[in-house]
Write an enzyme that holds these catalytic residues in place. Sequence first.
Site, PDB file in Angstrom:
ATOM      1  N   LYS A  14       0.840  -1.209   0.000  1.00  0.00           N
ATOM      2  CA  LYS A  14       0.000   0.000   0.000  1.00  0.00           C
ATOM      3  C   LYS A  14       0.877   1.263   0.000  1.00  0.00           C
ATOM      4  O   LYS A  14       0.660   2.175  -0.778  1.00  0.00           O
ATOM      5  CB  LYS A  14      -0.919   0.020   1.241  1.00  0.00           C
ATOM      6  CG  LYS A  14      -1.842  -1.186   1.340  1.00  0.00           C
ATOM      7  CD  LYS A  14      -2.750  -1.107   2.560  1.00  0.00           C
ATOM      8  CE  LYS A  14      -2.026  -1.232   3.886  1.00  0.00           C
ATOM      9  NZ  LYS A  14      -1.482  -2.579   4.173  1.00  0.00           N
ATOM     10  N   ARG A  89      -9.344   0.702   8.287  1.00  0.00           N
ATOM     11  CA  ARG A  89      -8.912  -0.657   8.607  1.00  0.00           C
ATOM     12  C   ARG A  89      -9.958  -1.415   9.423  1.00  0.00           C
ATOM     13  O   ARG A  89      -9.738  -2.564   9.771  1.00  0.00           O
ATOM     14  CB  ARG A  89      -7.618  -0.610   9.403  1.00  0.00           C
ATOM     15  CG  ARG A  89      -6.369  -0.856   8.538  1.00  0.00           C
ATOM     16  CD  ARG A  89      -5.158  -0.745   9.451  1.00  0.00           C
ATOM     17  NE  ARG A  89      -4.019  -1.450   8.947  1.00  0.00           N
ATOM     18  CZ  ARG A  89      -2.980  -0.869   8.348  1.00  0.00           C
ATOM     19  NH1 ARG A  89      -2.984   0.412   8.120  1.00  0.00           N
ATOM     20  NH2 ARG A  89      -1.950  -1.594   7.975  1.00  0.00           N
ATOM     21  N   ARG A 128      11.535  -5.988   4.890  1.00  0.00           N
ATOM     22  CA  ARG A 128      11.423  -4.572   5.277  1.00  0.00           C
ATOM     23  C   ARG A 128      11.932  -4.372   6.706  1.00  0.00           C
ATOM     24  O   ARG A 128      12.646  -3.410   6.990  1.00  0.00           O
ATOM     25  CB  ARG A 128       9.959  -4.130   5.174  1.00  0.00           C
ATOM     26  CG  ARG A 128       9.770  -2.642   5.420  1.00  0.00           C
ATOM     27  CD  ARG A 128       8.322  -2.223   5.310  1.00  0.00           C
ATOM     28  NE  ARG A 128       7.528  -2.746   6.405  1.00  0.00           N
ATOM     29  CZ  ARG A 128       6.205  -2.655   6.502  1.00  0.00           C
ATOM     30  NH1 ARG A 128       5.534  -2.070   5.523  1.00  0.00           N
ATOM     31  NH2 ARG A 128       5.560  -3.159   7.519  1.00  0.00           N
ATOM     32  N   ARG A 134      11.281  -0.933  11.869  1.00  0.00           N
ATOM     33  CA  ARG A 134       9.876  -0.993  12.291  1.00  0.00           C
ATOM     34  C   ARG A 134       9.656  -2.169  13.240  1.00  0.00           C
ATOM     35  O   ARG A 134      10.395  -3.149  13.217  1.00  0.00           O
ATOM     36  CB  ARG A 134       8.972  -1.094  11.053  1.00  0.00           C
ATOM     37  CG  ARG A 134       8.835   0.277  10.416  1.00  0.00           C
ATOM     38  CD  ARG A 134       8.071   0.267   9.137  1.00  0.00           C
ATOM     39  NE  ARG A 134       6.727  -0.271   9.259  1.00  0.00           N
ATOM     40  CZ  ARG A 134       5.773  -0.034   8.366  1.00  0.00           C
ATOM     41  NH1 ARG A 134       6.025   0.751   7.337  1.00  0.00           N
ATOM     42  NH2 ARG A 134       4.592  -0.566   8.500  1.00  0.00           N
ATOM     43  N   ARG A 145      -0.342  -9.579  13.146  1.00  0.00           N
ATOM     44  CA  ARG A 145      -0.883  -8.538  12.265  1.00  0.00           C
ATOM     45  C   ARG A 145      -1.793  -9.157  11.212  1.00  0.00           C
ATOM     46  O   ARG A 145      -2.833  -8.597  10.899  1.00  0.00           O
ATOM     47  CB  ARG A 145       0.266  -7.785  11.564  1.00  0.00           C
ATOM     48  CG  ARG A 145       1.034  -6.837  12.461  1.00  0.00           C
ATOM     49  CD  ARG A 145       1.769  -5.794  11.635  1.00  0.00           C
ATOM     50  NE  ARG A 145       0.830  -5.007  10.861  1.00  0.00           N
ATOM     51  CZ  ARG A 145       1.160  -4.229   9.845  1.00  0.00           C
ATOM     52  NH1 ARG A 145       2.410  -4.120   9.474  1.00  0.00           N
ATOM     53  NH2 ARG A 145       0.244  -3.563   9.185  1.00  0.00           N
TER      54      ARG A 145
HETATM   55  P1  B4P Z   1       4.754  -1.703   2.033  1.00  0.00           P
HETATM   56  O1  B4P Z   1       4.395  -0.826   0.875  1.00  0.00           O
HETATM   57  O2  B4P Z   1       5.594  -1.076   3.114  1.00  0.00           O
HETATM   58  O3  B4P Z   1       3.442  -2.367   2.681  1.00  0.00           O
HETATM   59  P2  B4P Z   1       2.154  -1.745   3.404  1.00  0.00           P
HETATM   60  O4  B4P Z   1       0.996  -2.483   2.822  1.00  0.00           O
HETATM   61  O5  B4P Z   1       2.123  -0.247   3.296  1.00  0.00           O
HETATM   62  O6  B4P Z   1       2.467  -2.141   4.903  1.00  0.00           O
HETATM   63  P3  B4P Z   1       1.818  -2.010   6.326  1.00  0.00           P
HETATM   64  O7  B4P Z   1       0.404  -2.509   6.320  1.00  0.00           O
HETATM   65  O8  B4P Z   1       2.788  -2.745   7.203  1.00  0.00           O
HETATM   66  O9  B4P Z   1       1.877  -0.504   6.790  1.00  0.00           O
HETATM   67  P4  B4P Z   1       1.137   0.542   7.736  1.00  0.00           P
HETATM   68  O10 B4P Z   1       2.150   1.606   7.903  1.00  0.00           O
HETATM   69  O11 B4P Z   1      -0.153   0.942   7.092  1.00  0.00           O
HETATM   70  O12 B4P Z   1       5.483  -2.983   1.438  1.00  0.00           O
HETATM   71  C1  B4P Z   1       6.091  -3.934   2.283  1.00  0.00           C
HETATM   72  C2  B4P Z   1       7.423  -4.383   1.725  1.00  0.00           C
HETATM   73  O13 B4P Z   1       7.223  -5.089   0.492  1.00  0.00           O
HETATM   74  C3  B4P Z   1       8.385  -3.249   1.398  1.00  0.00           C
HETATM   75  O14 B4P Z   1       9.673  -3.623   1.792  1.00  0.00           O
HETATM   76  C4  B4P Z   1       8.304  -3.095  -0.130  1.00  0.00           C
HETATM   77  O15 B4P Z   1       9.503  -2.646  -0.700  1.00  0.00           O
HETATM   78  C5  B4P Z   1       7.983  -4.525  -0.570  1.00  0.00           C
HETATM   79  N1  B4P Z   1       7.154  -4.600  -1.769  1.00  0.00           N
HETATM   80  C6  B4P Z   1       6.050  -3.840  -2.027  1.00  0.00           C
HETATM   81  N2  B4P Z   1       5.517  -4.190  -3.218  1.00  0.00           N
HETATM   82  C7  B4P Z   1       6.298  -5.227  -3.694  1.00  0.00           C
HETATM   83  C8  B4P Z   1       6.254  -6.027  -4.893  1.00  0.00           C
HETATM   84  N3  B4P Z   1       5.309  -5.847  -5.839  1.00  0.00           N
HETATM   85  N4  B4P Z   1       7.190  -6.977  -5.048  1.00  0.00           N
HETATM   86  C9  B4P Z   1       8.146  -7.182  -4.111  1.00  0.00           C
HETATM   87  N5  B4P Z   1       8.246  -6.435  -2.971  1.00  0.00           N
HETATM   88  C10 B4P Z   1       7.334  -5.471  -2.768  1.00  0.00           C
HETATM   89  O16 B4P Z   1       0.754  -0.089   9.178  1.00  0.00           O
HETATM   90  C11 B4P Z   1       1.602  -0.153  10.311  1.00  0.00           C
HETATM   91  C12 B4P Z   1       0.823  -0.253  11.665  1.00  0.00           C
HETATM   92  O17 B4P Z   1       0.169   1.010  11.961  1.00  0.00           O
HETATM   93  C13 B4P Z   1      -0.318  -1.268  11.801  1.00  0.00           C
HETATM   94  O18 B4P Z   1       0.128  -2.518  12.221  1.00  0.00           O
HETATM   95  C14 B4P Z   1      -1.225  -0.630  12.894  1.00  0.00           C
HETATM   96  O19 B4P Z   1      -0.793  -0.945  14.205  1.00  0.00           O
HETATM   97  C15 B4P Z   1      -1.069   0.836  12.679  1.00  0.00           C
HETATM   98  N6  B4P Z   1      -2.175   1.404  11.863  1.00  0.00           N
HETATM   99  C16 B4P Z   1      -2.017   2.004  10.645  1.00  0.00           C
HETATM  100  N7  B4P Z   1      -3.201   2.424  10.171  1.00  0.00           N
HETATM  101  C17 B4P Z   1      -4.145   2.078  11.105  1.00  0.00           C
HETATM  102  C18 B4P Z   1      -5.566   2.236  11.171  1.00  0.00           C
HETATM  103  N8  B4P Z   1      -6.261   2.827  10.176  1.00  0.00           N
HETATM  104  N9  B4P Z   1      -6.229   1.755  12.255  1.00  0.00           N
HETATM  105  C19 B4P Z   1      -5.562   1.171  13.255  1.00  0.00           C
HETATM  106  N10 B4P Z   1      -4.210   0.979  13.262  1.00  0.00           N
HETATM  107  C20 B4P Z   1      -3.493   1.441  12.191  1.00  0.00           C
END
Ligand code: B4P
Length: 194
Positions: A14, A89, A128, A134, A145
């Site tokens: 995302k 979420r 990551r 993180r 998670r």
């Molecule tokens: P990311 O792009 O970092 O993944 P994400 O979906 O954004 O991650 P996440 O759900 O952990 O993040 P958030 O900050 O929202 O990609 C992951 C990895 O994969 C990276 O290393 C990237 O380079 C790699 N990658 C991506 N695409 C790829 C591909 N096509 N091929 C190969 N590699 C690839 O959440 C963090 C925390 O914040 C949650 O656990 C929660 O506690 C809190 N939180 C956030 N929003 C919340 C909400 N609305 N309500 C309650 N808690 C919340």
Amino acid sequence: MFNLVLFGPPGSGKGTQSENIVNTYNLQHISTGDLLRDEVSRHTPLGTEAKKYMDQGLLVPDEVVIGMISGKIDDTPDARGFVFDGFPRTRPQAEALDKLLEFKQTQIHLVLALDVPEPELVKRLLGRGATSGRSDDNEEIIAKRIKEYHSKTQPVADYYNEHGKLENIVGDHSIPDTFKTLTKHINKYLLPVT
Ligand code: B4P
């Protein structure tokens, strides 16, 4: 105004794809994960509260996150639109966002859900975690998670599906290929600026 929700399990990309989307379409990026991590790093009362949940792989309580989002939308009243990354979420968050946008005489236009198999999610999050500092950098927290995602976040996809706004995207192709698929859907609503 065009408003997009980028949806998917932890590690589905995302954050990665949001960067590309906001640059290509000149939209405002709202990542609740980034906003929460910023609060944590500044040791604010909100950040101290949020950290307890984030460190355990749990979702932060709805009222904390919803309050943060409202202020963030008001910061850029002239935006071309918003990309909501990692929000909503939970179903209450989705309902609150609809109310908030209705009050501002707009709505969510499209929800793109990244679909990535679980072993690939674990692999990406471990990768990551090795460099990002993180807290979700070990298998136990990652499993928590993913469990939290299935019980609380997956119903958000059903919510948007009921409203005819959900499109499922294969998310385990390369980053550029996944981006290309996302743009095909967004281009039906909005033209790129770059
Ligand atoms: P990311 O792009 O970092 O993944 P994400 O979906 O954004 O991650 P996440 O759900 O952990 O993040 P958030 O900050 O929202 O990609 C992951 C990895 O994969 C990276 O290393 C990237 O380079 C790699 N990658 C991506 N695409 C790829 C591909 N096509 N091929 C190969 N590699 C690839 O959440 C963090 C925390 O914040 C949650 O656990 C929660 O506690 C809190 N939180 C956030 N929003 C919340 C909400 N609305 N309500 C309650 N808690 C919340």
